[in-house]
Design an enzyme around this catalytic site. Structure first.
Site, PDB file in Angstrom:
ATOM      1  N   GLY A  32       0.822  -1.237  -0.014  1.00  0.00           N
ATOM      2  CA  GLY A  32      -0.003   0.107   0.116  1.00  0.00           C
ATOM      3  C   GLY A  32       0.837   1.234  -0.096  1.00  0.00           C
ATOM      4  O   GLY A  32       0.208   2.429  -0.024  1.00  0.00           O
ATOM      5  N   CYS A 241     -27.659  -9.496 -16.194  1.00  0.00           N
ATOM      6  CA  CYS A 241     -27.180  -8.985 -17.709  1.00  0.00           C
ATOM      7  C   CYS A 241     -28.161  -9.381 -19.170  1.00  0.00           C
ATOM      8  O   CYS A 241     -28.730 -10.531 -18.855  1.00  0.00           O
ATOM      9  CB  CYS A 241     -25.794  -9.563 -17.962  1.00  0.00           C
ATOM     10  N   CYS A 244     -26.117 -12.376 -20.981  1.00  0.00           N
ATOM     11  CA  CYS A 244     -25.796 -13.588 -20.562  1.00  0.00           C
ATOM     12  C   CYS A 244     -26.582 -13.967 -19.238  1.00  0.00           C
ATOM     13  O   CYS A 244     -26.381 -15.109 -18.599  1.00  0.00           O
ATOM     14  CB  CYS A 244     -24.491 -13.737 -20.396  1.00  0.00           C
ATOM     15  N   CYS A 266     -22.857  -7.043 -19.021  1.00  0.00           N
ATOM     16  CA  CYS A 266     -21.623  -7.368 -18.206  1.00  0.00           C
ATOM     17  C   CYS A 266     -20.652  -6.383 -18.632  1.00  0.00           C
ATOM     18  O   CYS A 266     -20.596  -6.262 -19.937  1.00  0.00           O
ATOM     19  CB  CYS A 266     -21.008  -8.737 -18.548  1.00  0.00           C
ATOM     20  N   CYS A 272     -18.720 -12.271 -20.038  1.00  0.00           N
ATOM     21  CA  CYS A 272     -20.058 -12.473 -20.956  1.00  0.00           C
ATOM     22  C   CYS A 272     -19.967 -13.229 -21.800  1.00  0.00           C
ATOM     23  O   CYS A 272     -20.928 -14.280 -22.153  1.00  0.00           O
ATOM     24  CB  CYS A 272     -20.459 -11.019 -21.199  1.00  0.00           C
TER      25      CYS A 272
END
Lengths: 299, 258
Positions: A32, A241, A244, A266, A272
């Site tokens: 970080g 979606c 899909c 998606c 997808c």
């Protein structure tokens, strides 16, 4: 491809790669923490992924398989160009398949397919400093990181709740890494934040314009900041979606016509397409089968 | 009150190259006591205040502060992390210009709540309730809590700055010309408010001002500075009614009478 000999492997010279690798190693050692590095000019404008490209160029080897996504999509200009770039300067295999990639360079998404140990996710970062818009002085923000003074980060979340009744930050949602450094996860939707937590993949972040590299090693604690009475939560979608029928994935809104027609699909195109190839169909999916997954071979 | 001072300052000097900021200043500050530092512009008041609040490091001399555990700690030997922690918990600093002490782009509530969040408060409802309480104590209406200080008048900004500093219950507050730039009626109300808060909370304060009337109203004790040196110190009423040093006499006689 005779002109390949005119490039050093993966475009950058060896000294530069060495310098960037040192920054990456330091970043991994201090999860970080933003490590300054001598960012080079790249053959693309700032803001197009110069940091991510330098990180990728420094870690890529001839056996790697590279995937590049831009907001989840493999087929947008930025993703296609960067993929073509590495195909040319490093002669590596490229793919759109998340599972078979060893390096995934991403602009602002984490793939839906769970990442595995050994994979490296390289983020393109525009502004690495999470405190930037709260405290403009870099000298001060570095001191705040050093002394772990992060009250200000909660001031931003407080402002969200005061103004909107909830934490309205939806992307670049600040996280605390391994209980120490507060980090900007780059402008990924906060939907992806939980995927960073204890991820088995190595996550590297490159900010070219800002000249900073930071990292989240595998299996590292990544906790999204919140309040006790306003806990962190991700976006939810009330429909699957349209192509899909996937649920619990991040969806993009696509405008279909100028009469207000739209659909949610998606954001992760690879995910997808795979689902559609497996026979999942949303309510707006075309009748014909879409072209199935292709793996571009190395040249 | 305890029989030990809160702050012990001894032979504090600050030089800017060959120029004198403040020279050989020593005093003790007791809990609940308000000390005024007066003098004309350039007399070293603000340098002294900045040294005491560790915003500047002095060239020589020491200052020890009695921490909440009763132990004296030498300020200039503390780590930066400890000093900054002290600054945002046990101390307050009220700037002359509120824009220096406030975050002008975040709401009044967040300005007050920042110190609470900095010491680890993570409950939005409680932070907000505390902010509401403090805004009412400094006479800012509750419905202004989500406004940015940019939308506030000078007097309101100054009151907000005071609330922001006092929310963690500090024991020592530094004030640099807290009423500078305010018109007289606003100034009077602010002084009234400050006097009330200082008494209610038992705060110790060091107030830098060039305004002798402010010193008279707020402080029990005062120090008069000239050219970086303390030329006279004593009880406020004594110094103002019976000035001994020639410079203090000049200062007192320079007050405009209405």
């Amino acid at each position: 491809m005779t002109d390949i000999a005119t490039y050093n492997f993966a475009y950058l010279d060896e000294q530069t790669k060495r310098m960037i690798r040192r920054a990456i190693l330091k970043g991994i050692a201090i999860p970080g923490y933003q490590v300054p590095f001598a960012s080079r000019e790249m053959p693309m404008p700032y803001g197009w992924g110069t940091g991510g490209v330098q990180v990728t160029a420094s870690i890529i080897g001839p056996d790697d398989v590279l995937k590049v996504i831009d907001q989840g999509a493999d087929d947008t200009t930025n993703a296609v160009s960067i993929r073509a770039f590495f195909k040319k300067v490093a002669n590596v295999a490229v793919t759109t398949d998340t599972a078979s990639a060893t390096i995934i360079q991403t602009r602002h998404r984490i793939p839906e397919h769970p990442l595995t140990a050994g994979q490296v996710l390289v983020y393109q970062v525009p502004i690495p400093e999470p405190l930037r818009f709260l405290e403009p002085r870099e000298t001060e923000t570095r001191k705040m990181h050093a002394l772990e003074e992060y009250g200000l980060m909660h001031v931003k979340l407080y402002e969200d709740i005061a103004k909107h009744g909830r934490i309205a930050t939806t992307y670049a949602y600040p996280v605390k890494v391994e209980g120490r450094y507060v980090m900007d996860p780059s402008p990924t939707p906060k939907f992806d934040n939980p995927k960073m937590h204890r991820s088995p993949a190595l996550q590297l972040f490159g900010a070219g314009r800002e000249k900073r590299i930071y990292a989240v090693p595998p299996f590292t604690e990544v906790v999204s900041l919140d309040f006790e009475d306003h806990p962190f939560e991700v976006q939810t979608f009330d429909q699957p979606c349209a192509l899909c029928a996937a649920e619990n994935v991040y969806l993009d809104e696509v405008i279909l016509d100028d009469h207000g027609g739209h659909m949610f699909v998606c954001s992760d195109t690879d995910h997808c397409e795979k689902r559609r190839a497996d026979g999942h169909r949303g309510h707006l999916a075309p009748e014909t089968h879409p072209t199935s997954q292709k793996m571009e071979p190395a040249q | 009150m305890t029989d030990e001072p809160l702050l012990r300052v001894s032979a504090l000097s600050k030089f800017y190259g060959s120029r004198v900021g403040c020279d050989n200043v020593s005093f003790d500050l007791w809990p609940g006591e308000v000390l005024a530092v007066v003098g004309e512009s350039g007399s070293g008041k603000t340098t002294l205040l900045n040294c005491l609040s560790t915003r500047l490091l002095p060239s020589s001399g020491t200052a020890s502060y009695r921490m909440r555990d009763g132990q004296f700690r030498e300020l200039y030997r503390m780590s930066e992390a400890e000093r900054r922690f002290l600054m945002r918990t046990d101390w307050g600093f009220v700037h002359q210009n509120p824009a220096d002490g406030l975050r002008m782009t975040v709401s009044a509530g967040a300005n007050v709540g920042e110190r609470l969040m900095a010491v680890g408060d993570r409950h939005y409802g409680k932070i907000r309730a505390t902010a509401v309480d403090w805004l009412s104590r400094v006479e800012i209406e509750e419905d202004r809590i989500d406004d940015e200080p940019r939308a506030f008048s000078g007097g309101m900004r100054q009151r907000l700055q005071i609330a922001r500093n006092l929310v963690t219950g500090p024991r020592l507050v530094f004030m640099d010309e807290p009423t500078g730039g305010l018109d007289v009626s606003v100034q009077a109300r602010l002084l009234d408010l400050l006097r009330g808060l200082v008494t209610d909370l038992g705060l110790a304060a060091i107030v830098v001002t060039h305004d002798l009337a402010v010193a008279r109203l707020l402080s029990q004790r005062m120090m008069v500075m000239k050219d970086g040196r303390v030329v006279e110190s004593g009880l406020t009423d004594r110094v103002l009614d019976d000035p001994r040093a020639p410079y203090t006499q000049l200062l007192v006689s320079s007050i405009l009478q209405v």
